[in-house]
Design an enzyme around this catalytic site. Structure first.
Site, mmCIF file in Angstrom:
data_model
loop_
_atom_site.group_PDB
_atom_site.id
_atom_site.type_symbol
_atom_site.label_atom_id
_atom_site.label_comp_id
_atom_site.label_asym_id
_atom_site.label_seq_id
_atom_site.Cartn_x
_atom_site.Cartn_y
_atom_site.Cartn_z
ATOM 1 C CE1 TYR A 98 -2.143 -0.226 4.737
ATOM 2 C CE2 TYR A 98 -1.710 1.648 6.212
ATOM 3 C CZ TYR A 98 -2.410 1.052 5.137
ATOM 4 O OH TYR A 98 -3.028 1.705 4.437
ATOM 5 C CG HIS B 63 -1.756 -1.014 1.561
ATOM 6 N ND1 HIS B 63 -2.895 -1.039 1.100
ATOM 7 C CD2 HIS B 63 -1.432 -2.378 2.173
ATOM 8 C CE1 HIS B 63 -3.543 -2.336 1.432
ATOM 9 N NE2 HIS B 63 -2.557 -2.915 2.196
ATOM 10 C CG HIS C 14 -5.148 -1.759 -1.142
ATOM 11 N ND1 HIS C 14 -5.736 -0.565 -0.814
ATOM 12 C CD2 HIS C 14 -6.423 -2.586 -0.992
ATOM 13 C CE1 HIS C 14 -7.088 -0.714 -0.065
ATOM 14 N NE2 HIS C 14 -7.241 -1.959 -0.401
ATOM 15 C CE LYS D 118 -8.247 2.771 -1.611
ATOM 16 N NZ LYS D 118 -7.877 2.727 -0.312
ATOM 17 C CB CYS E 159 -3.207 2.487 -2.927
ATOM 18 S SG CYS E 159 -2.109 1.876 -1.981
#
Length: 157
Positions: free
Chosen positions: A39, A10, A115, A135, A137
């Site tokens: 995380y 990420h 991700h 997204k 990411c």
């Protein structure tokens, strides 16, 4: 010990010209109702690897995948104008590469992905394509981390 078969990369989705510490990250996650940082590892711009959550505990970083994954986040992911970009420093590239290599030794056969790659396959063609990403990411192809040319040794820059 839990079964691990996925390493998810990420970005913190923060601007590269601003600092975002592990304390900032943890505080933001607590404000969102998490029990701590979601995380397992956080990589600062200077390459420092911060351990945020024991690997034995499931993360809170990729809904539907937390039970069998390890979450790694790097500081950054947005350029100075707030647009998604691969803002990894040479230090971060080096640390991420080493961390992934070590995790793959501990959890052989695990897949490495970003991700964004866990987004749903909306057109059901068996591949999650850029137009399907929820997204962007982590703003680079995380599956190829070990195939990237190793960055220069940051100690000699």
């Amino acid at each position: 010990m839990r079964f691990i078969n996925l390493i998810v990369v990420h970005c913190s989705a923060t601007r590269c010209d601003r600092s975002y510490t592990e304390h900032d990250l943890t505080t933001d996650h607590l404000c969102r109702g998490f029990s701590g940082a979601g995380y397992h590892y956080y990589i600062r711009k200077n390459g420092d690897i911060k351990s945020l959550r024991p690997v034995e505990s499931p993360g809170a970083h990729a809904r539907g995948y937390n039970a069998n994954s390890i979450g790694i986040c790097y500081e950054g992911g947005l350029d100075e104008h707030g647009r998604a970009a691969d803002t990894r420093t040479p230090f971060q590239k080096h640390s991420l590469r080493v961390l992934v290599m070590l995790l793959l030794r501990d959890y052989p056969g695990s897949c490495v992905c970003g991700h964004r790659d866990l987004s749903p396959d909306l057109n059901h063609n068996g591949e999650v394509e850029p137009e399907e990403w929820i997204k962007e990411c982590p703003c680079f192809d995380a599956a190829t981390i070990l195939q990237e040319v190793p960055p220069p040794n940051p100690a000699y820059l």
